[in-house]
Write a protein that holds these residues in place. Structure first.
Motif, PDB file in Angstrom:
ATOM      1  N   GLU A 119       0.833  -1.206   0.000  1.00 13.01           N
ATOM      2  CA  GLU A 119       0.000   0.000   0.000  1.00 13.01           C
ATOM      3  C   GLU A 119       0.872   1.262   0.000  1.00 13.01           C
ATOM      4  O   GLU A 119       0.666   2.175  -0.804  1.00 13.01           O
ATOM      5  N   SER A 120       1.887   1.313   0.866  1.00 10.69           N
ATOM      6  CA  SER A 120       2.717   2.531   0.908  1.00 10.69           C
ATOM      7  C   SER A 120       3.568   2.635  -0.356  1.00 10.69           C
ATOM      8  O   SER A 120       3.810   3.733  -0.877  1.00 10.69           O
ATOM      9  N   PHE A 121       3.983   1.490  -0.892  1.00  8.93           N
ATOM     10  CA  PHE A 121       4.755   1.458  -2.146  1.00  8.93           C
ATOM     11  C   PHE A 121       3.975   2.175  -3.259  1.00  8.93           C
ATOM     12  O   PHE A 121       4.526   2.929  -4.044  1.00  8.93           O
ATOM     13  N   HIS A 122       2.658   1.938  -3.286  1.00 12.05           N
ATOM     14  CA  HIS A 122       1.846   2.564  -4.337  1.00 12.05           C
ATOM     15  C   HIS A 122       1.336   3.946  -3.965  1.00 12.05           C
ATOM     16  O   HIS A 122       1.289   4.833  -4.811  1.00 12.05           O
ATOM     17  N   GLU A 126       7.539   7.255  -5.223  1.00 15.30           N
ATOM     18  CA  GLU A 126       7.766   8.339  -6.181  1.00 15.30           C
ATOM     19  C   GLU A 126       7.497   7.915  -7.614  1.00 15.30           C
ATOM     20  O   GLU A 126       7.144   8.729  -8.460  1.00 15.30           O
ATOM     21  N   PHE A 127       7.736   6.635  -7.922  1.00 16.27           N
ATOM     22  CA  PHE A 127       7.595   6.216  -9.322  1.00 16.27           C
ATOM     23  C   PHE A 127       6.653   5.020  -9.464  1.00 16.27           C
ATOM     24  O   PHE A 127       6.643   4.356 -10.482  1.00 16.27           O
ATOM     25  N   THR A 128       5.869   4.786  -8.426  1.00 15.38           N
ATOM     26  CA  THR A 128       5.016   3.593  -8.467  1.00 15.38           C
ATOM     27  C   THR A 128       3.540   3.910  -8.241  1.00 15.38           C
ATOM     28  O   THR A 128       2.725   2.999  -8.132  1.00 15.38           O
ATOM     29  N   GLN A 133       1.161   2.531 -15.321  1.00 15.13           N
ATOM     30  CA  GLN A 133       2.581   2.592 -15.704  1.00 15.13           C
ATOM     31  C   GLN A 133       3.377   1.491 -14.993  1.00 15.13           C
ATOM     32  O   GLN A 133       4.221   0.829 -15.592  1.00 15.13           O
ATOM     33  N   TRP A 134       3.078   1.296 -13.729  1.00 23.55           N
ATOM     34  CA  TRP A 134       3.793   0.265 -12.951  1.00 23.55           C
ATOM     35  C   TRP A 134       3.494  -1.129 -13.499  1.00 23.55           C
ATOM     36  O   TRP A 134       4.398  -1.929 -13.737  1.00 23.55           O
TER      37      TRP A 134
END
Ligand SMILES: Cc1cc2nc3c(=O)[nH]c(=O)nc-3n(C[C@H](O)[C@H](O)[C@H](O)COP(=O)(O)O)c2cc1C
Length: 210
Positions: A119-122, A126-128, A133-134
């Motif tokens: 969840e925090s990754f998305h 910054e780029f996810t 796109q990911w």
């Protein structure tokens, strides 16, 4: 181990094939082998949030051609693969994402930790943040593996970004609230000799930090 020279030879053999022999079809055995390469390819968090639409029907290929810059690869190839990425299901905390983590046999605390990290990754990455796109980056990894391995068994290919995304989605009746087209690839057998490989020297693209 596979001989390094043989591997590099196959990288020289692989090129963006512009026109395929429309009379030559890849066998089911060979194509299934490439699909297994796709399945075994790495994806971020191991999500595999992709789908490969494999098109062998001549009429469908002909209809897609004008939506793909009229490129001859589209209707001369043996197998055309349209890669999509899931959009809705890849969002943090979707049931689909939960199922993917649950399948790993992790205990509840570990599953929760993975879900929080995802969840925090998305949400904060910054780029996810952009799921399309990911997800598409994962589709490209799968495509790249298929292109390289295809060359090792003498199958030609062409990666294709030259297409009208929304028109291809419309034609294939793809529900874009759930998945969207990332990239297309044509597989088959060349009719013309390949052109000279044009590449920068290694030191133009590599810098060692020692
Ligand atoms: C993501 C991607 C999209 C591409 N899209 C097209 C395309 O739409 N049509 C085409 O003829 N070539 C396409 N190419 C091929 C590149 O132009 C080609 O790989 C590059 O010029 C290097 O040549 P080579 O692959 O023959 O070594 C694409 C390549 C990549 C990696």
């Amino acid at each position: 181990m596979i001989d390094k020279k043989e591997i590099l030879d196959s990288y020289h053999f692989r090129h963006a094939c512009k026109v395929f022999d429309a009379n030559k079809t890849i066998t089911d055995e060979d194509f299934n082998f490439l699909l297994e390469v796709a399945r075994l390819s790495p994806t971020s968090f191991g999500m595999q949030g992709v789908k490969l639409y494999v098109i062998t029907d001549a009429k469908t290929k002909q209809n897609l051609k004008p939506l793909c810059w009229n490129q001859n690869q589209i209707d001369s190839c043996s197998h055309l693969v349209v890669f999509t990425t899931k959009t809705k299901d890849l969002k943090p905390n979707s049931e689909w994402v939960k199922d993917r983590f649950a399948e790993r046999g992790l205990n509840d605390a570990m599953q929760k930790a993975y879900l929080n990290r995802y969840e925090s990754f998305h949400n904060e990455g910054e780029f996810t943040k952009d799921i399309y796109q990911w997800g598409s980056r994962q589709a490209y990894i799968i495509m790249a593996n298929m292109l390289s391995v295809a060359a090792t068994i003498g199958i030609d290919s062409c990666p294709i970004e030259g297409f009208e995304k929304s028109n291809v989605e419309k034609y294939l009746d793809i529900d874009t609230t759930k998945e969207q087209v990332s990239v297309i690839t044509a597989f088959g057998y060349r009719v013309n000799p390949q052109s000279i490989k044009n590449r920068l020297p290694q030191d133009a693209i590599v810098e060692f930090i020692r």
